[in-house]
Design a protein around this motif. Structure first.
Motif, PDB file in Angstrom:
ATOM      1  N   LEU A  14       1.035  -1.289  -0.041  1.00  0.00           N
ATOM      2  CA  LEU A  14      -0.165  -0.576  -0.551  1.00  0.00           C
ATOM      3  C   LEU A  14       0.906   1.260  -0.205  1.00  0.00           C
ATOM      4  N   GLN A  15       1.933   1.126   0.391  1.00  0.00           N
ATOM      5  CA  GLN A  15       2.434   2.571   0.837  1.00  0.00           C
ATOM      6  C   GLN A  15       3.454   2.559  -0.600  1.00  0.00           C
ATOM      7  N   ARG A  16       3.741   1.621  -1.466  1.00  0.00           N
ATOM      8  CA  ARG A  16       4.678   1.427  -2.689  1.00  0.00           C
ATOM      9  C   ARG A  16       3.168   2.001  -3.118  1.00  0.00           C
ATOM     10  N   GLN A  17       1.909   1.816  -3.111  1.00  0.00           N
ATOM     11  CA  GLN A  17       0.941   2.112  -4.426  1.00  0.00           C
ATOM     12  C   GLN A  17       0.720   3.520  -3.944  1.00  0.00           C
ATOM     13  N   ALA A  18       0.318   3.825  -2.986  1.00  0.00           N
ATOM     14  CA  ALA A  18      -0.201   5.388  -2.316  1.00  0.00           C
ATOM     15  C   ALA A  18       0.437   6.119  -2.693  1.00  0.00           C
ATOM     16  N   PRO A  19      -0.548   7.512  -3.789  1.00  0.00           N
ATOM     17  CA  PRO A  19      -0.187   8.784  -4.419  1.00  0.00           C
ATOM     18  C   PRO A  19       1.107   9.063  -2.999  1.00  0.00           C
ATOM     19  N   PRO A  20       1.461  10.574  -2.838  1.00  0.00           N
ATOM     20  CA  PRO A  20       2.696  11.089  -1.996  1.00  0.00           C
ATOM     21  C   PRO A  20       1.273  11.587  -1.091  1.00  0.00           C
ATOM     22  N   HIS A  21       0.368  12.018  -1.098  1.00  0.00           N
ATOM     23  CA  HIS A  21      -0.303  13.170   0.043  1.00  0.00           C
ATOM     24  C   HIS A  21      -1.325  12.170   0.903  1.00  0.00           C
ATOM     25  N   LEU A  22      -0.621  10.458   0.656  1.00  0.00           N
ATOM     26  CA  LEU A  22      -0.894   9.514   1.534  1.00  0.00           C
ATOM     27  C   LEU A  22      -0.069   8.403   1.897  1.00  0.00           C
ATOM     28  N   ALA A  23      -0.021   8.277   3.559  1.00  0.00           N
ATOM     29  CA  ALA A  23       0.995   6.736   3.722  1.00  0.00           C
ATOM     30  C   ALA A  23       0.313   5.724   4.204  1.00  0.00           C
TER      31      ALA A  23
ATOM     32  N   VAL B 276      -4.408   3.618   6.304  1.00  0.00           N
ATOM     33  CA  VAL B 276      -4.116   4.372   5.063  1.00  0.00           C
ATOM     34  C   VAL B 276      -4.350   5.582   5.635  1.00  0.00           C
ATOM     35  N   VAL B 277      -3.348   7.100   5.558  1.00  0.00           N
ATOM     36  CA  VAL B 277      -3.598   8.460   6.893  1.00  0.00           C
ATOM     37  C   VAL B 277      -3.254   8.951   5.502  1.00  0.00           C
ATOM     38  N   THR B 278      -3.418  11.000   5.738  1.00  0.00           N
ATOM     39  CA  THR B 278      -2.951  11.605   5.262  1.00  0.00           C
ATOM     40  C   THR B 278      -1.417  11.448   5.710  1.00  0.00           C
ATOM     41  N   ALA B 279      -0.144  12.046   4.712  1.00  0.00           N
ATOM     42  CA  ALA B 279       1.060  12.208   4.769  1.00  0.00           C
ATOM     43  C   ALA B 279       1.273  13.165   5.631  1.00  0.00           C
ATOM     44  N   THR B 280       0.521  14.017   6.030  1.00  0.00           N
ATOM     45  CA  THR B 280       0.793  14.894   6.627  1.00  0.00           C
ATOM     46  C   THR B 280       0.714  14.911   8.274  1.00  0.00           C
ATOM     47  N   ALA B 281      -0.124  13.678   8.554  1.00  0.00           N
ATOM     48  CA  ALA B 281      -0.529  13.364   9.861  1.00  0.00           C
ATOM     49  C   ALA B 281       0.441  11.611   9.910  1.00  0.00           C
ATOM     50  N   ALA B 282       1.147  11.903   9.136  1.00  0.00           N
ATOM     51  CA  ALA B 282       2.256  10.123   8.744  1.00  0.00           C
ATOM     52  C   ALA B 282       3.111  10.926   9.377  1.00  0.00           C
ATOM     53  N   ARG B 283       3.812  12.533   9.261  1.00  0.00           N
ATOM     54  CA  ARG B 283       5.094  13.288   9.643  1.00  0.00           C
ATOM     55  C   ARG B 283       4.838  13.471  11.092  1.00  0.00           C
ATOM     56  N   ASP B 284       3.718  13.443  11.813  1.00  0.00           N
ATOM     57  CA  ASP B 284       4.391  13.590  13.317  1.00  0.00           C
ATOM     58  C   ASP B 284       4.688  12.946  13.772  1.00  0.00           C
ATOM     59  N   LEU B 285       5.874  12.865  13.646  1.00  0.00           N
ATOM     60  CA  LEU B 285       6.971  11.621  14.488  1.00  0.00           C
ATOM     61  C   LEU B 285       6.314  11.213  15.951  1.00  0.00           C
TER      62      LEU B 285
END
Length: 196
Positions: free
Chosen positions: A65-74, A95-104
């Motif tokens: 899923l990570q490989r196939q997801a568009p850049p705005h998702l993770a 599968v979440v927004t990339a913005t949310a996933a960036r919050d470590l």
């Protein structure tokens, strides 16, 4: 956690906020015993040991899923979603927004961060994975839910989409050999690769 009478729950049950107060050694020094827990309907659920099927499907599905997801998702795995004060399930894959996933520093996602949740059914969690958790995900407005079943060592994926009027999921497909979906983004996965 001060003020708890472990292992008995508080009078009104556990809350989602309680899980962030559990230290690295568990509530009372249990070490690994409570390292994989979730909160469903105010009850702490201690997860049973994983099978090899479960481990492979979760890891490989997340990677695909990570490989196939568009850049705005993770795609992520085993990360809590707070659905309400007494609901903090831990989906196998999300599968979440990339913005949310960036919050470590985060320890959970909110429903608005999540587009898809996936549960890989285990014998110890059949009712929760098939009934309770999907109902809670739908009530929280998460648009897509996939359930993966073990059919004699082969993954079968049941794909659901949210009906916003009823706040419940409708089955949109059952996939045995190849998972091809257009939502929440175009996905094409050969299911045998998840267990080989």
């Amino acid at each position: 956690m001060p003020g708890t009478n472990w292992p008995y729950p508080p009078p009104n049950g556990w809350t989602a906020a309680d899980l962030d107060r559990i230290g690295g050694d568990g509530l009372c020094g249990e070490l690994d015993a409570l390292q994989h827990i979730e909160l469903v309907d105010g009850e702490l659920i201690v997860m049973a040991p994983r099978t090899e099927f479960h481990r492979r499907v979760v890891e490989r599905l997340r990677d695909e899923l990570q490989r196939q997801a568009p850049p705005h998702l993770a795609a992520t795995r085993e990360m809590d979603v707070v659905l309400g004060p007494r609901q903090r399930p831990c989906p196998d894959v999300s599968v979440v927004t990339a913005t949310a996933a960036r919050d470590l520093d985060r320890t959970f996602y909110q429903p608005e961060d999540v587009l898809l949740v996936v549960e890989v059914v285990s014998k110890s969690s059949e009712i929760r994975d098939r009934e309770t958790k999907p109902r809670r995900y739908a009530e929280a407005g998460i648009a897509h839910f996939w359930r993966v079943e073990n059919n004699s060592g082969a993954p079968v994926v049941y794909v659901y989409e949210l009906d916003p009027a009823s706040r419940s999921y409708a089955l949109t497909g059952i996939f045995h050999d190849r998972l091809e979906c257009r939502v929440p983004f175009p996905t094409d996965i050969r299911l045998d690769t998840l267990v080989r």
